[in-house]
Design a protein around this motif. Structure first.
Motif, short mmCIF file in Angstrom:
data_model
loop_
_atom_site.label_atom_id
_atom_site.label_comp_id
_atom_site.label_asym_id
_atom_site.label_seq_id
_atom_site.Cartn_x
_atom_site.Cartn_y
_atom_site.Cartn_z
N LYS A 182 0.85 -1.18 0.00
CA LYS A 182 0.00 0.00 0.00
C LYS A 182 0.89 1.23 0.00
N SER A 183 0.42 2.30 -0.61
CA SER A 183 1.23 3.51 -0.68
C SER A 183 1.39 4.17 0.69
N THR A 184 0.38 4.06 1.52
CA THR A 184 0.49 4.59 2.88
C THR A 184 -0.08 3.56 3.85
N LEU A 185 0.59 3.44 4.98
CA LEU A 185 0.15 2.52 6.03
C LEU A 185 -0.01 3.28 7.33
N SER A 186 -1.07 3.00 8.03
CA SER A 186 -1.28 3.63 9.34
C SER A 186 -0.38 2.94 10.36
#
Length: 115
Positions: free
Chosen positions: A13-17
């Motif tokens: 994923k491009s951003t991960l929490s």
């Protein structure tokens, strides 16, 4: 419809929490013990192995550390308390590439049999 990360060809994923990083990429005590058993005392080697392990578990195939989002590398470095320079991880990648060639084309079977 599943996202591209959940298909037969998963990707990062491009951003991960922070919650996703912790749930997906935090190694278990058993995984950390295994990493200690199969690597040298070098931080770069052990961190590189843990990065490869956790990303292989997620994707189902091995990738070089250059392809891994920095947030994942930083998370793994923080939770394992192992730190290595970008150059050291690139050198680790080169060794892994040589091993793939030596072990017969880089089949994932060799890596997955470790567990």
């Amino acid at each position: 419809m599943p996202s591209i990360q959940e298909t037969a060809y998963p990707r990062f994923k491009s951003t991960l929490s922070p919650k996703e990083l912790a749930a997906i990429y935090t190694p278990t005590p058993g995984e950390l013990d295994f990493a200690k058993q199969v690597t040298t005392a070098s931080h770069a080697t052990r961190l590189g192995f843990v990065i490869l392990l956790k990303t292989f578990q997620r994707l189902g195939y091995a990738v070089s550390t250059r392809e891994i989002p920095p947030s994942i590398v930083q998370h793994l470095a923080a939770v394992t308390q192992l730190h290595a320079s970008k150059r050291a991880l690139e050198q680790y990648d080169a060794v892994v590439q040589r091993m793939k060639t030596t072990w017969g084309g880089g089949s994932s079977m060799h890596f997955s049999r470790a567990f």
